[in-house]
Design a protein around this motif. Sequence first.
Motif, PDB file in Angstrom:
ATOM      1  N   ALA A  87     -45.588  36.788  60.477  1.00 54.51           N
ATOM      2  CA  ALA A  87     -45.323  35.545  59.744  1.00 54.51           C
ATOM      3  C   ALA A  87     -44.716  35.865  58.381  1.00 54.51           C
ATOM      4  N   SER A  88     -45.205  36.931  57.745  1.00 56.33           N
ATOM      5  CA  SER A  88     -44.647  37.347  56.457  1.00 56.33           C
ATOM      6  C   SER A  88     -43.176  37.724  56.607  1.00 56.33           C
ATOM      7  N   ARG A  89     -42.866  38.474  57.658  1.00 58.08           N
ATOM      8  CA  ARG A  89     -41.479  38.872  57.904  1.00 58.08           C
ATOM      9  C   ARG A  89     -40.601  37.636  58.149  1.00 58.08           C
ATOM     10  N   ARG A  90     -41.134  36.690  58.898  1.00 60.42           N
ATOM     11  CA  ARG A  90     -40.388  35.477  59.219  1.00 60.42           C
ATOM     12  C   ARG A  90     -40.121  34.638  57.968  1.00 60.42           C
ATOM     13  N   LEU A  91     -41.115  34.559  57.085  1.00 66.15           N
ATOM     14  CA  LEU A  91     -40.919  33.837  55.828  1.00 66.15           C
ATOM     15  C   LEU A  91     -39.786  34.468  55.023  1.00 66.15           C
ATOM     16  N   GLY A  92     -39.752  35.791  55.004  1.00 67.19           N
ATOM     17  CA  GLY A  92     -38.685  36.485  54.298  1.00 67.19           C
ATOM     18  C   GLY A  92     -37.326  36.186  54.891  1.00 67.19           C
ATOM     19  N   GLU A  93     -37.245  36.133  56.207  1.00 64.80           N
ATOM     20  CA  GLU A  93     -35.982  35.813  56.875  1.00 64.80           C
ATOM     21  C   GLU A  93     -35.510  34.401  56.514  1.00 64.80           C
ATOM     22  N   LEU A  94     -36.431  33.460  56.516  1.00 68.33           N
ATOM     23  CA  LEU A  94     -36.071  32.078  56.198  1.00 68.33           C
ATOM     24  C   LEU A  94     -35.518  31.974  54.780  1.00 68.33           C
ATOM     25  N   TRP A  95     -36.106  32.745  53.867  1.00 71.13           N
ATOM     26  CA  TRP A  95     -35.648  32.725  52.474  1.00 71.13           C
ATOM     27  C   TRP A  95     -34.262  33.353  52.359  1.00 71.13           C
ATOM     28  N   VAL A  96     -34.069  34.505  52.994  1.00 64.70           N
ATOM     29  CA  VAL A  96     -32.784  35.201  52.920  1.00 64.70           C
ATOM     30  C   VAL A  96     -31.671  34.356  53.535  1.00 64.70           C
ATOM     31  N   LYS A  97     -31.970  33.680  54.650  1.00 62.33           N
ATOM     32  CA  LYS A  97     -30.964  32.866  55.336  1.00 62.33           C
ATOM     33  C   LYS A  97     -30.859  31.453  54.768  1.00 62.33           C
ATOM     34  N   ASP A  98     -31.590  31.201  53.678  1.00 66.01           N
ATOM     35  CA  ASP A  98     -31.542  29.903  52.998  1.00 66.01           C
ATOM     36  C   ASP A  98     -31.944  28.764  53.929  1.00 66.01           C
ATOM     37  N   ARG A  99     -32.945  29.034  54.762  1.00 63.92           N
ATOM     38  CA  ARG A  99     -33.445  28.008  55.668  1.00 63.92           C
ATOM     39  C   ARG A  99     -34.791  27.458  55.218  1.00 63.92           C
ATOM     40  N   ALA A 100     -35.282  27.964  54.087  1.00 66.74           N
ATOM     41  CA  ALA A 100     -36.524  27.461  53.497  1.00 66.74           C
ATOM     42  C   ALA A 100     -36.408  27.597  51.988  1.00 66.74           C
ATOM     43  N   SER A 101     -37.003  26.671  51.268  1.00 70.43           N
ATOM     44  CA  SER A 101     -36.912  26.697  49.813  1.00 70.43           C
ATOM     45  C   SER A 101     -37.808  27.780  49.229  1.00 70.43           C
ATOM     46  N   PHE A 102     -37.542  28.121  47.985  1.00 70.64           N
ATOM     47  CA  PHE A 102     -38.369  29.114  47.291  1.00 70.64           C
ATOM     48  C   PHE A 102     -39.821  28.665  47.226  1.00 70.64           C
ATOM     49  N   VAL A 103     -40.017  27.369  46.975  1.00 71.26           N
ATOM     50  CA  VAL A 103     -41.381  26.835  46.883  1.00 71.26           C
ATOM     51  C   VAL A 103     -42.104  26.978  48.219  1.00 71.26           C
TER      52      VAL A 103
END
Length: 266
Positions: A87-103
Amino acid sequence: MGNMNDHDGSGVQPERAPAIRFLVESALRKVNSSRAGQTPRHRGEWVELFVEALMSESETSHKSVLASLMANGIGSQELYDYYVPEASRRLGELWVKDRASFVDVTVGAARLQALFRNRPDGASGRFDRSIPLGESFLMIVPTFEDHSLGAFVAADQLRRHGVWVHMGIGMSPQELVDFIGARRFSALGISAATWNTLEKVTELVDYCRSKLDHVPPVVVGGRAVSHYAKVTERTGADFAVKTAREAVERCGLSTVATELDFDGPR
């Protein structure tokens, strides 16, 4: 034919708008409820569900997902060895790909760290109690590194290999040098989550080597490790690894039950 002024431009008369809005919202709730009621078919879907819950406004939905996982036969060891790191890795992917906000990503990461820190004793099963074999490992989370979850996961895996692990979190370079000089560590591990932090890792490694007569093998791990040769060349570290098992093997540390894969389910 009705007066055009009785419409809001959408073709819906004002007196009917609340009713239609209610129907739409009811339909959306039904769809969401239907999705929530479906049991994920494989690990990937469970991880996706877990990550969505971690970033949701609810403070307890991610715990409900964990409870559902356990109800479906997933043990505590697998939860903390696979699902939390994944899940931690997936959160990082979402951030890098701009698919989830920083918050959203920050909230999700904070909840993951809280889960890992507050897990009940024995949550990872009988391998939680390490068998010390004289090896001591210093896991360093530098002041310039914001992500510490991966370091905690790796430390937990090293302990189940039978290695004593000390956590050096947010220590200044001089504090780190004093700490290393006063103890006998078999190896040092530095967590680097991004490629941009490697320059600072280089400065830290150089500082330690300039101040100490003897520096144990230095291992760099974390998401920044994508090309072993480049990382070691750039930082001056002895090894760049992706798993706790690799750290044990590269540094030649004495361990227990080496035939078992303690780095978690694949």
